[in-house]
Design an enzyme around this catalytic site. Structure first.
Site, short mmCIF file in Angstrom:
data_model
loop_
_atom_site.label_atom_id
_atom_site.label_comp_id
_atom_site.label_asym_id
_atom_site.label_seq_id
_atom_site.Cartn_x
_atom_site.Cartn_y
_atom_site.Cartn_z
N ARG A 49 0.85 -1.21 0.00
CA ARG A 49 0.00 0.00 0.00
C ARG A 49 0.88 1.24 0.00
O ARG A 49 1.90 1.30 0.68
CB ARG A 49 -0.88 0.02 1.26
CG ARG A 49 -1.99 -0.99 1.18
CD ARG A 49 -3.12 -0.77 2.13
NE ARG A 49 -2.71 -0.42 3.49
CZ ARG A 49 -3.57 0.15 4.35
NH1 ARG A 49 -4.79 0.44 3.98
NH2 ARG A 49 -3.16 0.43 5.57
N SER A 83 7.57 -5.25 6.61
CA SER A 83 7.14 -6.20 7.65
C SER A 83 7.91 -7.50 7.64
O SER A 83 7.33 -8.60 7.45
CB SER A 83 5.65 -6.45 7.48
OG SER A 83 4.98 -5.22 7.35
N ASP A 131 5.63 -3.62 10.64
CA ASP A 131 4.18 -3.36 10.66
C ASP A 131 3.60 -3.42 12.07
O ASP A 131 2.65 -2.71 12.38
CB ASP A 131 3.43 -4.32 9.72
CG ASP A 131 3.71 -5.77 10.01
OD1 ASP A 131 3.05 -6.63 9.39
OD2 ASP A 131 4.59 -6.06 10.85
#
Ligand code: 0WK
Ligand code: 0WK
Ligand code: BGC
Ligand code: BGC
Length: 924
Positions: A540, A601, A655
């Protein structure tokens, strides 16, 4: 006077076709399709009434749950005794069902003997009737040399309305047909049978199942035709059963799967629902019956009454001079003088008229040829109405099944038995024709039960045995998953040891990676930031604007194709740069060189807030030339290669850290970030003083120097921390990478054999990426053991059907995977999914308990109140996961009040917040 006029009017008509005269006389019995559709609708309403807890008590159509939850799947086997009581014949049978022969015809061997049931026993005391039954059974064992000493499983077809608290219990509601036995109503029929067997002695039987003849008939036909989900009897009595969705049967616990419902449709109309179709003859039959006002529908349809209906019609017509010149014989006045077999004989295609003459003559009547034609027409109309009414009832049942399954059309088989259906010449054809006319979109196949219902009753017993043993074996497999308190304490303490070890030194299973985030947001953050988020299901890019404690966010989601995830590092980061470029273009910010927070992440050994070396890939990523490289540099180089925009990457964030920050912006008590998604991980604000491995580099020799590669970076990293630590920094967020717990096999004693196939690591037991694989291993094993999908192992690759899905959806997922299982299969698949995901939640709960308890103890608190920011599809989308997680934490960390705050905007906002903190600090 009027009667005379009427007679003369009709007399004048006599010269015309005798059938016309009868058609007029019995027009009320000649039902048109619109009337049948109307009756069908009324019956559907009655079915709903019978199934609903509110109205079942007063319902005329009883809709009795049978505890039969599945039809045969061909794997049934065993040897059973069977009793078949309630139809025109009482039979004792031995039924042998052999493994898998069911698919091919003749897979079942039957030996039977019919025994009379004297009339006096049908209206006598229950113990007398059952003594007769038990003595017949003993005689059968003797005659067939079946050892009375052995315990024989027995299946009992008892064709009267019973409530079934369990498959081997039948509480009699009322007698019907020609039975009116005393002393059994409301009592358990099986108990009465066992008591009689004990009285008879020298026999040992175990009644495994008591079923209605409709149910047994459905099972008999279901053995060869798996589409058979309806059982129909048109015999002495009439009735139908069918497989309904359990969620519609209020009287039975549970929503999953199906259960056979015995409609007892004979009672349709007992509440007046058919009054406008009841003729005077029906009222006469009812008034003269053993149970006036009861079984109205049955009295219009079944073999016990058709003959009588015809007799009463003929009697009335004769009295009106419309037949036999008005002559009435005593025989014609006598109840039961015309049987249903007579009616069938009168309708015989070739010999019908001759049979009619013989029957009428036998009744001391001298019928004219016209009389015979007229009488034959009366029989036709009476039996035609019967088949029409059955068609209307069946149409209601089939429509309900179609609606239950949201289908436009339906392919289904109806198993049928009963003398009327079997012996009446035209009956079956008429019935099929009308049903197909009323249900043009359905393919309805009628299968006659060749060998009676006992094969079916034995199959019910065999299926019950199969389901019981299957259930036991499946429960055994499933029982491996739920973690007991003791095991959870083990996990908690091993997690705790892992946390402590990871804080002290390197190379531990739980890496405890410093994040260089010392504070959670304080609301002063402001400005516009770009946040990039790689590592979950998607990549994203988002623009975040902070102003006066408010944030605005625009984002775009990009997929990461597998070949990019597993290609070269360059390709991966070029793909990211391309996505960022597209986003900046879309936002018109290509020239902006925005301060950026990069959520990456994966485990990174950070040496500063904006730099970190990738320790290892996880979650299916395998891009080459990345491990050991700095993630920010790799992105910067890709941006340089693209040469279309530039970014000021000021923060590299895991994350979990991004999620913690994002939630801390809403709730300052948030000091833990947790991800339960594709991967599994947790971070928390640790006391700086506890991050010993930081201290170690302050001159104490590091014992295992040679083992560590790239030591310079680590020392540089620690120097950076040391120089970065200022007075007001007491804590730092630690990215635990708890997914690594178990790499040293410390979880071996709590895992199952199914896990060893996957890999015994905390992340593999708790994250969405791997739970499907564990489920596949379990299903593969259950199928190989013949407990699922009839043992047909096919290529089992699939996503996890979450155990929230309705069974229909589970079933359709399985079908998409080429797994055409039964309802029971879907239930088991769902249970396996539930067990595996429930354990995952428990494990995360135990891990979380270790962390919050550590924080509480570090802060020397009796009670800790803290918030956890959480994200990830498993936590957010799985129905039970979050609940089980919270409950486990509550139990395993009783001195901590832990609030779980699902992150609204994901970790991206968190990364932007960290970028804002870093940028703000650079300004000061
Ligand atoms: C034969 C079945 C029996 C059932 C009977 C009904 O084996 O269970 O009750 O059909 O038909 P009837 O004998 O009443 O005509
Ligand atoms: C949304 C977060 C992202 C994180 C993801 C994890 O913004 O950083 O990686 O949740 O959940 P998943 O997509 O793996 O289910
Ligand atoms: C009974 C049913 C049975 C049917 C057919 C009816 O009278 O109530 O239980 O299924 O006859 O035998
Ligand atoms: C990674 C973690 C990440 C987690 C959740 C794991 O596989 O190692 O860094 O936080 O997945 O996305």
């Amino acid at each position: 006077m009027l009667a005379v006029h009427l007679v003369s009017f009709f007399f004048s008509k006599l010269q015309e076709d005798p059938t016309k005269k009868v058609d007029r006389f019995l027009h009320a019995m000649r039902l048109q399709d619109d009337q049948l559709t109307d009756i069908s609708k009324r019956f559907m309403a009655e079915m709903k009434k019978g199934l609903s807890i509110e109205s079942t008590a007063a319902a005329a159509v009883k809709m009795l749950p049978t505890q039969v939850r599945s039809t045969p799947d061909g794997s049934e086997k065993g040897q059973f005794l069977a009793l078949d009581l309630g139809g025109s014949k009482f039979k004792v049978l031995r039924v042998k069902v052999r493994e898998d022969v069911g698919i091919r015809k003749g897979g079942v061997e039957l030996e039977e003997k019919t025994y009379p049931i004297p009339k006096e026993l049908q209206v006598g005391r229950a113990d007398e009737l059952f003594d007769h039954v038990s003595e017949s059974l003993k005689d059968f064992l003797h005659e067939k040399n079946i050892s009375p000493k052995k315990k024989h499983p027995l299946a009992f077809t008892f064709s009267f309305p019973c409530e079934h608290p369990s498959l081997d219990q039948g509480l009699l509601l009322n007698w019907c047909k020609n039975y009116r036995v005393r002393g059994l109503q409301g009592k358990d029929v099986v108990k009465a049978l066992k008591q009689a067997v004990n009285r008879t002695g020298d026999m040992d039987i175990e009644v495994l199942a008591i079923v209605d003849d409709t149910v047994a008939t459905m099972m008999t036909c279901g053995f060869d035709d798996q589409c058979c989900e309806v059982g129909l009897i048109i015999g002495t009595g009439t009735n139908a059963c069918y497989m309904d969705e359990l969620r519609h049967i209020d009287l039975v616990e549970g929503d999953e799967g199906r259960m056979c419902v015995n409609t007892e449709w004979g009672g349709f109309g007992d509440d007046g629902a058919l009054d406008d179709f009841i003729t005077e003859f029906d009222r006469e039959v009812d008034a003269a019956s053993l149970n006036p006002g009861k079984q109205i529908f049955e009295k219009m349809v079944s073999g016990m009454y058709l003959g009588e209906l015809v007799r009463l019609v003929l009697l009335k017509m004769a009295k009106l001079g419309l037949l036999f010149d008005g002559h009435v014989s005593d025989a014609l006045r006598t109840k039961g003088k015309i049987t249903t077999a007579d009616v069938a004989a009168m309708e015989e295609y070739r010999s019908g008229l001759k049979n009619t003459k013989d029957i009428l003559t036998h009744l001391h009547l001298s019928p004219s040829p016209e009389d015979c034609i007229a009488v034959q027409q009366v029989s036709t109309i009476v039996s035609f109405r019967s088949s029409n009414l059955v068609a209307a009832g069946l149409t209601a049942i089939l429509t309900r099944i179609r609606q239950n399954r949201n289908l436009r059309g339906l392919r289904i088989t109806v198993g049928v038995d009963g003398t009327v259906y079997k012996t009446h010449p035209q009956y079956s054809k008429r019935l099929h024709k009308v049903v197909r006319r009323l249900l043009p979109d359905c393919q309805v196949r009628f299968v006659l039960s060749e060998s009676g219902s006992s094969k079916g009753a034995a199959l019910v017993a065999a299926v019950a045995q199969r389901l019981t043993s299957q259930r036991r074996k499946v429960d055994e497999a499933l029982s491996l998953f739920p973690l007991k308190q003791q095991q959870l304490q083990l996990v908690r303490s091993r997690m705790r040891e892992g946390l402590e070890a990871g804080l002290k030194s390197r190379g531990c299973t739980i890496k405890m990676l410093p994040s260089f985030v010392y504070h959670t947001p304080d609301g002063t953050e402001r400005g516009k930031y770009l946040a990039l988020d790689l590592g979950g299901t998607n990549f994203r890019a988002m623009l975040v604007r902070f102003k006066r404690q408010k944030s605005r966010l625009y984002h775009k989601i990009y997929t990461i194709p597998l070949e990019i995830m597993q290609g070269t590092g360059e390709e991966l980061f070029d793909h990211l740069a391309q996505c960022v470029c597209d986003f900046l273009d879309y936002m018109g910010l290509k020239k902006a060189r925005l301060p950026t927070g990069f959520t990456f992440s994966f485990p990174c050994e950070q040496s500063g807030i904006d730099t970190g070396t990738l320790v290892s890939w996880t979650k299916g990523f395998k891009a080459t030339d990345c491990v050991g490289q700095d993630a920010v540099s790799m992105l910067r180089e890709a941006i340089k290669r693209r040469n279309e925009f530039d970014l000021d990457i000021v923060a590299l964030v895991n994350d979990t850290v991004g999620t913690m920050m994002s939630c801390a912006y809403e709730d300052p008590q948030c000091e833990i970030g947790m991800i339960a998604g594709t991967g599994s991980n947790l971070c928390y604000m640790e006391e700086l003083k506890n991050i010993k491995k930081i201290k170690q580099s302050n001159g104490t020799t590091n014992t295992n120097k040679e083992k560590l590669e790239g030591e310079e970076d680590e020392n540089a990293a620690m120097e950076a921390v040391k120089s970065d630590v200022t007075a007001e920094k007491s804590k730092m967020c630690i990215n635990t990478e708890w997914g690594g717990l178990g790499d040293d096999r410390c979880l071996d004693d709590i895992v199952t054999p199914y896990d060893t196939e996957v890999d015994i690591q905390f992340e593999k037991l708790t994250s969405g990426m791997y739970l499907g694989e564990i489920v596949r291993q379990v299903l593969l094993d259950l199928t190989r053991r013949g407990l699922l999908f009839k043992g047909h192992v096919c290529c089992f690759v699939f996503p996890l059907p979450s155990d929230r899905l309705a069974l229909l959806q589970v079933r359709s997922i399985l079908q998409q995977l080429g797994l055409h299982g039964t309802c029971d299969d879907s239930i088991i698949v769902k249970e396996v999914c539930g067990a595996v995901s429930c354990r995952a939640a428990q494990l995360c709960g135990a891990g979380m308990a270790a962390v919050v308890d550590k924080i509480r103890e570090d802060r020397r608190l009796d009670r800790l109140s803290i918030t956890v920011g959480v994200d990830g599809a498993l936590y957010k989308l799985h129905p039970h996961f979050s609940q089980v997680l919270k409950e486990t934490v509550r139990v395993m960390a009783p001195q901590c009040d832990v609030t779980f705050l699902p992150s609204e905007e994901g970790s991206g906002k968190g990364a932007a917040l960290i970028a804002a903190v870093v940028r703000h600090r650079q300004e000061i």
